[in-house]
Structures are given as C-alpha cells and as structure tokens.
Write a protein that holds these residues in place. Structure first.
Motif, PDB file in Angstrom:
ATOM      1  N   GLN A  51      -1.882  -1.926 -32.018  1.00 28.64           N
ATOM      2  CA  GLN A  51      -2.671  -2.055 -33.247  1.00 28.64           C
ATOM      3  C   GLN A  51      -3.274  -0.707 -33.647  1.00 28.64           C
ATOM      4  O   GLN A  51      -3.283  -0.341 -34.825  1.00 28.64           O
ATOM      5  N   THR A  54      -0.591   1.525 -35.122  1.00 29.76           N
ATOM      6  CA  THR A  54      -0.263   1.119 -36.488  1.00 29.76           C
ATOM      7  C   THR A  54      -1.332   1.604 -37.463  1.00 29.76           C
ATOM      8  O   THR A  54      -1.026   2.137 -38.530  1.00 29.76           O
ATOM      9  N   ARG A  55      -2.605   1.439 -37.081  1.00 34.24           N
ATOM     10  CA  ARG A  55      -3.700   1.898 -37.952  1.00 34.24           C
ATOM     11  C   ARG A  55      -3.684   3.414 -38.107  1.00 34.24           C
ATOM     12  O   ARG A  55      -3.881   3.931 -39.209  1.00 34.24           O
ATOM     13  N   GLY A  58      -0.984   4.446 -40.428  1.00 42.44           N
ATOM     14  CA  GLY A  58      -1.359   4.126 -41.809  1.00 42.44           C
ATOM     15  C   GLY A  58      -2.383   5.097 -42.372  1.00 42.44           C
ATOM     16  O   GLY A  58      -2.344   5.432 -43.558  1.00 42.44           O
ATOM     17  N   MET A  59      -3.282   5.560 -41.506  1.00 38.73           N
ATOM     18  CA  MET A  59      -4.312   6.508 -41.963  1.00 38.73           C
ATOM     19  C   MET A  59      -3.709   7.869 -42.258  1.00 38.73           C
ATOM     20  O   MET A  59      -4.128   8.534 -43.200  1.00 38.73           O
TER      21      MET A  59
END
Length: 63
Positions: A51, A54-55, A58-59
């Motif tokens: 997780q 993934t974050r 994305g950032m």
C-alpha cells in the motif's frame, strides 16, 4: 542562494527535461525499498508495504 538550493533547482530542471527516466528510476527505488522492508520484516507487513509503495508511486507519478 545556497548549495542545496542550486542542487534542487538543477534536479527540478533535469526532471522536467527527462520525465520518463525520472519515473523509471522512482519506480525502481520504490520497488527496492519495498523489497528491503519486506525482507527486514520477514514479509510480516507485506500488505502495508504494498500500500505504501502504491501511494508513493502515486505521489511521485508522472508530471
């Protein structure tokens, strides 16, 4: 302007000129970091690490 300010400006300029390379390198770094975290914890927190990866991706993402 200090040394770190100059470095930040130069890195920002280079990332604007080569976004595909920056994305590729950031993906590699995130993957390696996640693998290191999984290895250090015996994959006990693999779901949380995934997780976070993934974050982070994305950032950073493509501009």
């Amino acid at each position: 302007m200090g040394f770190l300010d100059n470095a930040k400006d130069k890195l920002s300029e280079l990332s604007d000129q080569h976004p595909d390379q920056v994305e590729s390198l950031s993906d590699q770094a995130i993957e390696r970091g996640g693998d290191a975290a999984d290895s250090a914890t015996g994959e006990k927190y693999a779901d949380h690490v995934d997780q976070a990866q993934t974050r982070a991706d994305g950032m950073i993402g493509e501009r």
